[in-house]
Every structure is written in structure tokens, then in C-alpha cells.
Write an enzyme that holds these catalytic residues in place. Sequence first.
Site, PDB file in Angstrom:
ATOM      1  CB  SER A  67      -0.084  55.783  31.147  1.00 36.15           C
ATOM      2  OG  SER A  67      -0.379  56.165  29.828  1.00 36.15           O
ATOM      3  CE  LYS A  70       3.383  57.322  28.541  1.00 39.78           C
ATOM      4  NZ  LYS A  70       2.082  56.667  28.418  1.00 39.78           N
ATOM      5  CB  SER A 127       0.799  60.217  30.435  1.00 39.27           C
ATOM      6  OG  SER A 127       0.904  58.818  30.470  1.00 39.27           O
ATOM      7  CE  LYS A 229       2.741  58.160  33.589  1.00 35.35           C
ATOM      8  NZ  LYS A 229       1.356  58.570  33.345  1.00 35.35           N
TER       9      LYS A 229
END
Length: 471
Positions: A67, A70, A127, A229
Site C-alpha cells: 500500500s 498509494k 488504505s 503511509k
Amino acid sequence: MRQASSGIAFKSGYFLKAAMIVCLALGFAAADVTASLAGQYAAIVMDAKTGKTLYSQDANGRRYPASLTKMMTLYLTFEALAKGRISKTTPVVFSANASAEPPTKLGVRAGASVSVETAILSMVTKSANDSSTALAELLGGSEEQFARMMTARARSLGMSGTVFRNANGLPNPGQFTTARDMATLGIALREHFPQYYGYFSTRSFMFGRTRINGHNRLLGRVKGVDGIKTGFTRASGFNLVTSVVDGNRSLVAVVMGGTSGASRDQQMSKLIATYLPQASSRGGSAPLVGRAANGDAAVALSKVVLPKHDAPTPDSRPAGEQEVASADDSEPVVPAATLAAQLPASHPLPAPSPAPAAAPAAEAEEPAPIVTAYAEQPAVDPVATSSVTQSGWVVQVASAPSKEGAQAILDKVAEQARAALTDASGFTASFQKSGVTYYRARFGSFDTKAAAWKACDALKKKKIQCYAVQQ
């Protein structure tokens, strides 16, 4: 919607034995999982004012971003906001493709929409995979085209070791990055979009009447941390990019391939405590990451040629293990026995080493696919309390003594039989038998009996036992 568990407790030897049976049926080996994830460790700490590398451990080695992907999706979203192509209130319509993405997700039905700001918030906290895909389709026309835009922007930022194939980081063998590239992207987000960077410090937000909590557990716990993140798939391990600003010193640090969410966070905390005092208290006037001469990522597409095949893979990959996205970036979705067999999460801080000068390592050979045996499911039980409501017809593939075991089965089946389950969504449903709680592994969203039977027939051709039942 999947719920990740932070711990598994067994109250009797019976549960442990049953869970181990499911684990063996799935072909997992706890020692192998732990060893393979530990072997993927990579990290870097960069002074966000000077660009100096303060710590590096295999920072140029290829890794799956999960993720962390992203971050680039958000970079292009912020770019579009800054240029006025979209606004925070622009509707983001969720196509059937976006709506069908696996958890974690916001859960917006096909044809419905949310604002750009809501999509952003859902990505930095939950997420959300569906929001990522929906934004990609809004900005790029299709997720494939948007992935080319992402890779083009990566090249313009100097991220030479990164290729993107999708907008959310769900498993794709042709999507890879490096710890150094992720640090570069983290710095670029801070420098290029200070007006939007504050989104990364969001710890929760309200979606309708529901409070959505974030996965980044260092926010509010480690002084100076302001984002960025988290990420997890089984093949990537636990990833984290962290930005720290404390007084006149600033860092961006990356940890990839952690063995658990807790050990990854602990590792990051150690890196911050060790290297923040070494960061420069001066400088910072000139940007470290330059912008492209032409800020439109789409214009740069002609300069980026992606590999024709998904052959390039990271240096390390779990032997015999399929990549699976976690429902929660903070903890893995693996059979209970695997978690129970692992030692307490810890990863010694490797001695600092200079940044490798060599290019990313050579392509790793793809492991041969394995054929997984699935646990025999009992007959339909009359007493059932579903943990997720699914109407219409469903296809059941197995039952397990733990929710984690059932989820692992769903992940395996989804990976091995994607074509048969194109429009289906996996979920677990609890039921009791002889006073013991078990969990069914099911796929829902079938409108008719014929559709469910057809999907089950396709699964049986792949030697996956199943049956269709109406909810």
C-alpha cells in the site's frame, strides 16, 4: 469487510490442534513465513533537509511496495488538485471494477460516488483499495493508463527502481520499488504539496456515521511523526514510510519487509531515536526532489516503456507463497497456527551500512506455483450467525476453527481462481457446532443460483471443493 486481529489466544489444546490442521492444509510453514519475511528487510533514513543518507540497509534492493503504492496515487491526485483539474468536492464515481476491489476498502457500491477529499482521507487512514482504483479511473481514464502515469512520474522524480502496475498496491509480480525510491517519494510529497501534505497526519475521519480509524500507529506516539503511509502484503512483509519533524531537524525514513506490524513500528522508532539527533539543523532552503519540467504526468508517458511481461520481481520472495493483501495494514491475515508459532516480534537493528552503489539486484526467478489442499467443509449447519451480511447466493469453499484461517483460505482461493470469482467478494461467517465456534469461508454477491453454481463448477475444475447455498 475484513477485520485484522492483533493477537490470537488459544484457550485449549483442541483449538491449537485444529488450527494447525488448517495451517497444514493450506501449505503454510510458520518457520518459512517468518524466515522469508525477515530476509526481505530493507531500510533507509534520509535527512529531509540535506538529502544525506544517515542509514541504509539494502536500500536499492527491489521490494513489493504494497500500500505504499498509494503514496504515488495521492501524489498525482495532489498534482491534479494543484493544477485545478479537480477540486476537493469533485465526485469520484466508483465503477464496478473499483467497487469490487478486495478489502480493505471504503465499501462504496458500484455507480455511487464520494468526494475527492473523502477518497483521499480513506486512503491515508483505511488504505482503501476501492478509493485508489476509483481515483485512478477518474484521473487516468483506466487503472492501466494511470499506472503508466504513476511510473512516468516516478521517473521524473528520480525513482529509477520503481514500476507501478496498479493504483492501490494489491499484489502484482510486475510492481516493485526500493526503500530509497519510497524515501524520495515521501520527501517529494512534503516538498511539492505542503498544502495537502497535512492529510497524512489524519488519524481518523467520519464517513457518514462511521468513524474510520487509521493504521499508522506512530502518529501521536512518537514525537515529531507527521505521516506518511503503511503497507502490507504477505510477499512484501510490513512496510512503513515515516516523516519526522522535531525542532530544526527532519527525517524521512523507510522500513520494508518487517515481520509484523509491531516489530516494524519498533524498528522505525529505533531508527528515529538513533538518527534524528544526527540530522542537520541547518539547510532546507532548496528542494531535494526536483519537479519535472512539464508537470503533467500524462505528457511523459511516451518516455516510459513498461516491461511487456511481469517477469521482474523483488530480490526476496516467500517460497511457495502467493501474495495476498491484508485487510489491515497493521497485522497479517494468516492462519492462526502460523501466528501462534511465531516468536515474539523482534528484529535487531542492523549495523549502519553505506548506501549500495550498485543498481537494483537481478531479477529473481519466479517460484513454481503450488497446488493447495483445502480443508473439508462440513455440511450446512442450521445454526449460523454471519459476521458479514451477504444476500442472495453464496459459494462456500471451507470452514475453519478461526476467522484468520477462514480468511487465509479465501485469499488462496481468490488468488488461484480469479477468473471464476471476478465479481464475487469473499467474507467469513461464524457458526456454532457442538458449542464450538467455527468460521465459514464464502464468496458472495451472486445474483442467481445459476451464477453461484457456475462459479462453483469453475472452482471444482481447479480441484477446489465448494457448494452453493442461498443466504
